[in-house]
Enzyme design. Structure first.
Site, PDB file in Angstrom:
ATOM      1  N   ARG A 133       0.636  -1.122  -0.125  1.00 59.23           N
ATOM      2  CA  ARG A 133      -0.317   0.213  -0.068  1.00 59.23           C
ATOM      3  C   ARG A 133       1.066   1.230   0.148  1.00 59.23           C
ATOM      4  NH1 ARG A 133      -1.706   0.852   4.790  1.00 59.23           N
ATOM      5  NH2 ARG A 133      -3.017  -0.741   5.620  1.00 59.23           N
ATOM      6  N   ASP A 174      -5.949  21.809  -9.089  1.00 59.80           N
ATOM      7  CA  ASP A 174      -5.956  20.690  -9.736  1.00 59.80           C
ATOM      8  C   ASP A 174      -5.694  20.770 -11.632  1.00 59.80           C
ATOM      9  OD1 ASP A 174      -7.757  18.761 -11.261  1.00 59.80           O
ATOM     10  OD2 ASP A 174      -9.138  18.953 -10.492  1.00 59.80           O
ATOM     11  N   LYS A 226      -6.985  11.072 -17.419  1.00 64.22           N
ATOM     12  CA  LYS A 226      -7.500  12.067 -18.124  1.00 64.22           C
ATOM     13  C   LYS A 226      -5.889  11.945 -19.187  1.00 64.22           C
ATOM     14  CE  LYS A 226     -10.745  13.182 -16.742  1.00 64.22           C
ATOM     15  NZ  LYS A 226     -11.060  13.716 -15.392  1.00 64.22           N
ATOM     16  N   TYR A 279     -14.437  21.101 -11.280  1.00 61.45           N
ATOM     17  CA  TYR A 279     -14.655  19.440 -10.912  1.00 61.45           C
ATOM     18  C   TYR A 279     -15.733  19.239 -10.487  1.00 61.45           C
ATOM     19  CZ  TYR A 279     -14.250  14.852 -11.545  1.00 61.45           C
ATOM     20  OH  TYR A 279     -14.869  13.738 -12.021  1.00 61.45           O
TER      21      TYR A 279
HETATM   22  C1  LIG Z   1     -12.393  13.847 -14.354  1.00 64.99           C
HETATM   23  C2  LIG Z   1     -11.360  14.773 -13.518  1.00 64.99           C
HETATM   24  C3  LIG Z   1     -10.976  13.995 -11.966  1.00 64.99           C
HETATM   25  C4  LIG Z   1     -11.481  13.219 -11.567  1.00 64.99           C
HETATM   26  O1  LIG Z   1     -10.468  11.646 -11.384  1.00 64.99           O
HETATM   27  P1  LIG Z   1     -11.005  10.191 -11.870  1.00 64.99           P
HETATM   28  O2  LIG Z   1      -9.448   9.994 -11.707  1.00 64.99           O
HETATM   29  O3  LIG Z   1     -12.201  10.734 -12.683  1.00 64.99           O
HETATM   30  O4  LIG Z   1     -11.309  10.371 -10.477  1.00 64.99           O
HETATM   31  C5  LIG Z   1     -10.515  15.700 -10.950  1.00 64.99           C
HETATM   32  N1  LIG Z   1     -10.725  16.670 -11.560  1.00 64.99           N
HETATM   33  C6  LIG Z   1     -10.229  17.421 -13.257  1.00 64.99           C
HETATM   34  C7  LIG Z   1      -9.887  18.395 -13.369  1.00 64.99           C
HETATM   35  C8  LIG Z   1     -11.343  16.539 -13.569  1.00 64.99           C
HETATM   36  O5  LIG Z   1     -11.550  16.169 -14.823  1.00 64.99           O
END
Ligand SMILES: *Cc1c(COP(=O)(O)O)cnc(C)c1O
Length: 357
Positions: A62, A187, A212, A115
């Site tokens: 972990r 983010d 992404k 988000y």
């Molecule tokens: C998709 C996304 C997330 C979350 O990511 P996941 O891997 O889907 O949990 C967080 N912030 C932004 C800007 C996103 O587009």
């Protein structure tokens, strides 16, 4: 290929550096990539070593494996941070990073264009823990200073904003927040460390939904929290205490995706701008929300801070009946519909399911 010299990575172009960072062929019998280490138990040679477990690099699955360490190292260098902690999803990276800094009675300043699930976390779990959230205008800039309270522990940014694409003045917001000793979290999923390095602009913690662009092929969920030196310990403790860790396969796919990030993002940028410019000439389109277009209100901030644009942008339609929107979307031949940022291109329409359910 020779093993990169220590310290050489700093002077390399980031697009070159991501090909080398996190790779140690000498440690893998000469093979270029580390394997996907699968494991929970890690053995210790003696009782003394077992009891001094913190001194051993790998001590339990972990907490990390050579595979996670490779990707964490590569993302740390890409983002220009001190330490990266991987999580099982981008969302878990967001929630873990926030929880690293707050306790009951604290206050979070959250950008209003964030988000949506991040907003949900603030409004549900954080609220239940007695942590208050104020949503602020993404265009607030240095004016954030007026919103900071004595108990504000976190100022959270996302630029450009999810769906609405407002650009934030990251340097100005970070400076005001740091002056009041709040942790600055951002983010950075849209730009990745390749096109923007939040930590170099005063941000403490840069968060990536690797799902992404870093993974890049719609085949894994993965998140990363990159901290600067002053916040690394807090983030490390939160990730360890909350228990989130990515799977070996997902981590491997993150490493694999990272190697082609520069060429993919360059193409994303070019293709998205071409499509955006075409859409701008269509009578059905009222507005394009894309900060790399000179007409966008966030263009100056984007140009001053970012070295590139990725592929995601929004459009606002002129008033259009829902039936017409549905007819267009249902008739798409090259694009599929789904949540997330693409990963699906086909040469013929997907067959519709015979019945729902
Ligand atoms: C998709 C996304 C997330 C979350 O990511 P996941 O891997 O889907 O949990 C967080 N912030 C932004 C800007 C996103 O587009």
């Amino acid at each position: 290929m020779t093993k990169p010299k220590k310290g050489a990575a700093k002077s390399r172009h980031p697009a070159t550096a991501i090909l080398h960072n996190g790779r140690d062929p000498a440690g893998q019998h000469g093979f270029v990539n580390p394997p996907a280490y699968r494991g929970s138990t890690v053995l210790f040679p003696t009782l003394e070593a077992l009891e001094a477990y913190e001194q051993q690099t790998f001590r339990y699955g972990r907490h990390g494996t050579p595979t996670t360490a490779a990707l964490e190292d590569a993302i740390t260098q890409l983002e220009g941070g001190a330490r990266t902690l991987l999580t099982a999803s981008g969302y878990q990276a967001v929630t873990t990073a926030i929880l690293a800094f707050v306790k009951t009675g604290d206050h979070v300043l959250m950008v209003d264009s964030v988000y949506q699930p991040t907003r949900k976390f603030c409004d549900t779990i954080l609220a239940r823990l007695g942590v208050a959230t104020t949503y602020y205008d993404p265009l607030v800039g240095a004016g954030i200073a007026d919103l900071i309270q004595d108990n504000t522990r976190v100022v959270f940014l996302e630029s450009p904003g999810s769906l609405t694409f407002e650009m934030q003045d990251v340097g100005a917001i970070a400076k005001a927040a740091r002056a009041r000793d709040a942790a600055v979290l951002m983010d950075n999923t849209w730009a990745t460390g390749l096109y923007f390095r939040p930590i170099e602009h005063g941000v403490d913690v840069s968060i990536n939904a690797c799902t992404k662009y870093i993974v890049g092929h719609a085949d894994a969920m993965l998140g990363a929290i990159t901290a600067n030196a002053r916040t690394a310990k807090a983030v490390e403790e939160a990730r360890a205490t909350l228990g989130g860790c990515p799977g070996s396969e997902e981590t491997y796919l993150g490493l694999r995706g990272l190697r082609t990030l520069a060429v993919r993002l360059e193409r994303h940028q070019r293709s998205a701008l071409e499509v955006a410019r075409w859409l701008a000439g269509r009578p059905e389109v009222a507005r394009i929300l894309h900060p790399a277009l000179p007409a966008d209100p966030g263009h100056a901030l984007w140009k001053a801070q970012y070295t590139g644009a990725s592929g995601l942008f929004s459009i606002v339609l002129t008033p259009t009946p829902r039936k017409a929107v549905a007819a267009m979307l249902d008739g798409l031949e090259l694009f599929g519909m789904g949540y997330s940022w693409g990963g699906w291109a086909i040469s013929r329409p997907i067959s519709k399911p015979a019945s729902s359910g």
